[in-house]
Design an enzyme around this catalytic site. Structure first.
Site, PDB file in Angstrom:
ATOM      1  N   LYS A 152      35.289  51.854  26.204  1.00  0.00           N
ATOM      2  CA  LYS A 152      36.197  50.735  26.447  1.00  0.00           C
ATOM      3  C   LYS A 152      37.575  51.175  25.958  1.00  0.00           C
ATOM      4  O   LYS A 152      37.799  51.352  24.760  1.00  0.00           O
ATOM      5  CB  LYS A 152      35.715  49.505  25.684  1.00  0.00           C
ATOM      6  CG  LYS A 152      36.431  48.255  26.081  1.00  0.00           C
ATOM      7  CD  LYS A 152      35.665  47.047  25.592  1.00  0.00           C
ATOM      8  CE  LYS A 152      36.282  45.759  26.074  1.00  0.00           C
ATOM      9  NZ  LYS A 152      37.588  45.492  25.511  1.00  0.00           N
ATOM     10  N   LYS A 188      31.287  46.102  21.167  1.00  0.00           N
ATOM     11  CA  LYS A 188      32.504  46.401  20.400  1.00  0.00           C
ATOM     12  C   LYS A 188      32.129  47.204  19.161  1.00  0.00           C
ATOM     13  O   LYS A 188      31.196  46.834  18.442  1.00  0.00           O
ATOM     14  CB  LYS A 188      33.176  45.092  19.972  1.00  0.00           C
ATOM     15  CG  LYS A 188      33.720  44.292  21.137  1.00  0.00           C
ATOM     16  CD  LYS A 188      34.945  44.903  21.703  1.00  0.00           C
ATOM     17  CE  LYS A 188      36.145  44.268  21.299  1.00  0.00           C
ATOM     18  NZ  LYS A 188      37.082  43.534  21.449  1.00  0.00           N
TER      19      LYS A 188
HETATM   20  S1  IVH Z   1      35.145  46.953  33.478  1.00  0.00           S
HETATM   21  C1  IVH Z   1      34.599  42.365  35.124  1.00  0.00           C
HETATM   22  N1  IVH Z   1      35.435  49.128  32.117  1.00  0.00           N
HETATM   23  O1  IVH Z   1      38.128  45.473  28.905  1.00  0.00           O
HETATM   24  C2  IVH Z   1      35.352  43.188  34.150  1.00  0.00           C
HETATM   25  N2  IVH Z   1      36.767  47.254  31.493  1.00  0.00           N
HETATM   26  O2  IVH Z   1      37.078  42.421  28.626  1.00  0.00           O
HETATM   27  C3  IVH Z   1      35.270  44.619  34.507  1.00  0.00           C
HETATM   28  N3  IVH Z   1      38.316  47.711  29.648  1.00  0.00           N
HETATM   29  O3  IVH Z   1      39.953  43.488  31.113  1.00  0.00           O
HETATM   30  C4  IVH Z   1      35.968  45.449  33.528  1.00  0.00           C
HETATM   31  N4  IVH Z   1      37.751  49.811  29.343  1.00  0.00           N
HETATM   32  O4  IVH Z   1      40.970  45.675  30.431  1.00  0.00           O
HETATM   33  C5  IVH Z   1      35.829  47.854  32.259  1.00  0.00           C
HETATM   34  N5  IVH Z   1      35.596  51.160  31.005  1.00  0.00           N
HETATM   35  C6  IVH Z   1      35.986  49.907  31.165  1.00  0.00           C
HETATM   36  C7  IVH Z   1      36.996  49.324  30.344  1.00  0.00           C
HETATM   37  C8  IVH Z   1      37.346  47.988  30.546  1.00  0.00           C
HETATM   38  C9  IVH Z   1      38.544  48.831  28.955  1.00  0.00           C
HETATM   39  C10 IVH Z   1      39.010  46.429  29.407  1.00  0.00           C
HETATM   40  C11 IVH Z   1      39.599  45.816  30.652  1.00  0.00           C
HETATM   41  C12 IVH Z   1      39.006  44.453  30.783  1.00  0.00           C
HETATM   42  C13 IVH Z   1      38.446  44.212  29.406  1.00  0.00           C
HETATM   43  C14 IVH Z   1      37.184  43.396  29.551  1.00  0.00           C
END
Ligand code: IVH
Length: 669
Positions: free
Chosen positions: A116, A312
């Site tokens: 993430k 997290k």
């Molecule tokens: S997938 C339906 N993949 O985390 C949501 N999100 O709370 C699909 N983020 O707004 C998101 N790394 O800004 C996804 N490898 C990753 C991510 C990621 C960071 C952030 C993104 C999103 C938030 C989700």
């Protein structure tokens, strides 16, 4: 040159540059020297300005920025940008896995795990292979159009040769690499500016800057992790990542396919520590069901997908006791309170101290010595105290009274009206300020004397040998050989390092003398504009703010610096030692004399050039750039947003007012 011919050349150059950019930024390789690359880009810039009708909004020349966005347009997302549900424990993850199993009514599924990334979510739309729009997440339904700024991110392709579909969207995270963030903060520290809190906020702030050429300097990057579109047939998320990779998007290679939740847990364990070695901040793991048809079957709740969740990492904070507050004095005399903590393990390192920023911060936290405090390590290098655990406060805790005198030299501290920071005004008698100025002077971007370190500076100061940069040049062999740890060779090394620094260019010296708010870039601007130290020294406030990118605060600081007799004396001594205090004009040789004997004033914002760039072009073509409009002036090159008074004055004095296009014609005649 005919239009058709120019069109072909522009297309060829664009392809070449895109290719080299991709190799350089995504594959970390290069088939061309920097110089040759710059030549290609310069050729494209010149052709585009000669034939503006051929300039594509997706040209690689957009990378350097220049476009100004006054207000970011609000755009509705075609597909809502949802967020992920969070889990904090392995048990919660197992519960998620059970829900997936139930929802699919099967145990035949696999997961794709990613890190993430801690940045700002972005959605990029491509139509017929061209990037047409970049929008922030906003409230999930509507975000801001930040296309001009996003175009400056080198790893985001502006055009794709083999798009997977005529229209599709990719989503990912714009981030500021840790190294860039640390560098920016180092530069801010150098000039006595408040430090930015963390990389994520800095990335987010950068994306919302109005001037995209300033964004380009922020060196943002972007990892993509979602592919969306009506006509897509990619069967799995893994295939989508591969497909994005093939199209030229930046995909973090850290993802892994996991057959079951145990493998997911192993993936998390693997990254819990290792993530600190990555070039960017990460705050968890994202677990996604790999099959797209299974994702569709699971669908969404009102807020989150049921097919994905984030784990997290344990909040990077700890609770520990505040043993004491000490105070550090910086090069500029600024006093920073420091929390002295009971050592505690945090994000893999033992933390003993944390910054408390200033007196307001201590007040805001209602901090007392003996309190148990929350210490957090986010994107920043130095951990910070984020709060007090009031439940653990005892009657023996004692309120903190911010020092009133400098802890180093006992001078009464000053706090300017409206400022948060306390200062020690004893510029010439306060040891950390003096040593700090010498450290600043010898750093790489200044005089670059790497044979001198912090410890030697301390010794030299304590032995009364050096108390200002100019003293360094008076050091003798006998002075140095007597210092602790110095032998013949190290002494000669030190002295030859100091001697060699005398050829440092003027802009380095100007930065090195340590004018508050004058960082390396500003020093360069001032040096090139005024050409020598005497011109800067005599420049008035009004003349200084005429210099592109020099604002009121810097101008005031420069004027103040040169009003101090000590500074003038120091510069005199440095001059005597042979340091360079003027620009070496031979480096900026005139390339031709098309504009010989012509004088120009450049004003406003230009489509294809930065103002400084335009001035450089005038000079390279033999012309002269001046700052004020007079009857003798030949041309006023007028960009957008030029002040009306300049225009009126030029009209009154019958000076030719020319546009950017007319200027291009003039130099391409
Ligand atoms: S997938 C339906 N993949 O985390 C949501 N999100 O709370 C699909 N983020 O707004 C998101 N790394 O800004 C996804 N490898 C990753 C991510 C990621 C960071 C952030 C993104 C999103 C938030 C989700």
């Amino acid at each position: 040159m005919q239009l058709e011919e120019a069109k072909n050349i522009i297309e060829g150059l664009t392809k070449q540059i895109d290719h080299y950019n991709h190799l350089y930024y995504q594959k970390s390789t290069s088939e061309i020297s920097d110089y040759d690359f710059d030549q290609l880009l310069a050729k494209l810039i010149a052709l585009e300005s000669q034939f503006p009708e051929l300039k594509s909004p997706n040209s690689p020349t957009q990378r350097v920025g220049g476009a100004i966005t006054k207000e970011f347009e609000t755009v509705t997302h075609k597909f809502a940008m949802l967020s992920l549900g969070n889990t904090y424990s392995k048990e919660e993850l197992e519960e998620f896995d059970t829900r997936v199993q139930k929802g699919l009514d099967s145990d035949d599924y696999e997961y794709l795990c990613e890190l993430k990334f801690d940045g700002v979510a972005i959605s990029l739309t491509y139509e017929n292979g061209l990037l047409t729009r970049a929008v922030t997440r906003g409230d999930g339904n509507r975000g801001d159009d930040v296309t001009n700024n996003v175009k400056t991110i080198r790893t985001i392709p502006l055009r794709i040769n083999h798009p997977i579909s005529p229209q599709f969207e990719v989503r990912g995270e714009v981030f500021m690499p840790k190294e860039v963030f640390n560098q920016i903060n180092k530069e801010r520290e150098d000039i006595g500016e408040m430090l930015y809190a963390n990389a994520r906020n800095t990335a987010s702030g950068s994306l919302k800057m109005q001037d995209s050429s300033a964004v380009a300097k922020r060196k943002l990057d972007c990892y993509l992790y979602s592919l969306l579109g009506d006509e897509l047939t990619t069967p799995t998320h893994e295939a989508a990542l591969e497909s994005m990779n093939e199209m030229g998007f930046n995909i973090s290679p850290t993802y892994r396919k996991c057959k079951n939740i145990n493998e997911v847990i192993n993936f998390i364990t693997d990254w819990e520590e290792k993530r600190h070695e990555l070039p960017l901040e990460t705050d968890g793991i994202v677990i996604k069901v790999n099959s797209i048809s299974q994702q569709k079957k699971l669908g969404f709740t009102a807020k989150n997908p049921r097919w994905a969740i984030s784990f997290k990492f344990k909040a990077e904070n700890a609770v520990t006791k505040l043993n004491n507050v000490t105070y550090q004095v910086g090069r500029t005399g600024a006093i920073t309170p420091v929390a002295e903590l009971e050592p505690v393990l945090l994000a893999g390192t033992t933390v003993k101290r944390a910054s408390l920023h200033n007196a307001n911060e201590i007040e805001r936290l209602d901090l007392r010595v003996g309190d148990f405090v929350f210490v957090e390590k986010g994107g920043e290098i130095i951990p910070k105290v984020t709060g007090v655990d009031i439940t653990q406060r005892t009657s023996s805790s004692t309120p903190i009274h911010f020092v009133t005198k400098c802890p180093e030299c006992q001078t009464e501290l000053l706090r300017k009206e409206g400022e948060a920071v306390h200062y020690c005004s004893n510029i010439n008698g306060c040891a950390p300020q003096i040593k700090g100025r010498i450290e600043h002077f010898i750093q790489r971007k200044a005089l670059n004397i790497d044979s001198l370190g912090e410890r030697t500076i301390s010794q030299l100061y304590e032995c009364h040998l050096v108390s200002s940069p100019a003293d360094l040049f008076d050091l003798t062999y006998e002075n140095v050989i007597d210092l602790d740890g110095f032998k013949d060779l190290s002494t000669r090394n030190l002295l030859s390092g100091i001697e060699a620094s005398k050829i440092s260019p003027f802009e380095n010296v100007l930065f090195g003398i340590g004018i508050r708010y004058v960082g390396r870039t500003v020093a360069e601007k001032l040096a090139h504009y005024f050409k020598n130290i005497d011109a800067i020294l005599h420049a008035t406030y009004e003349e200084l703010i005429e210099v592109p990118e020099i604002g009121e605060r810097i101008a005031k600081s420069v004027v103040f610096f040169f009003q101090q007799p000590d500074n003038i004396a120091e510069i005199g001594r440095l001059k005597k030692s042979g340091l360079i205090f003027e620009i070496d004009e031979s480096i900026y040789q005139v390339e031709n004399d098309i504009l010989q004997h012509k004088t120009f004033v450049v004003s406003g914002v230009f489509e294809n050039y930065g103002r400084d760039e335009l001035k450089e072009i005038i000079k390279k073509n033999g012309g002269k750039v001046v700052s004020s409009i007079s009857g003798k002036l030949d041309y006023l090159v007028a960009g957008e947003k030029m002040g009306p008074s300049k225009k009126q004055k030029a009209e009154k004095l019958d000076v030719s007012i020319i546009s950017e296009t007319e200027f291009n014609k003039l130099i391409n005649q």
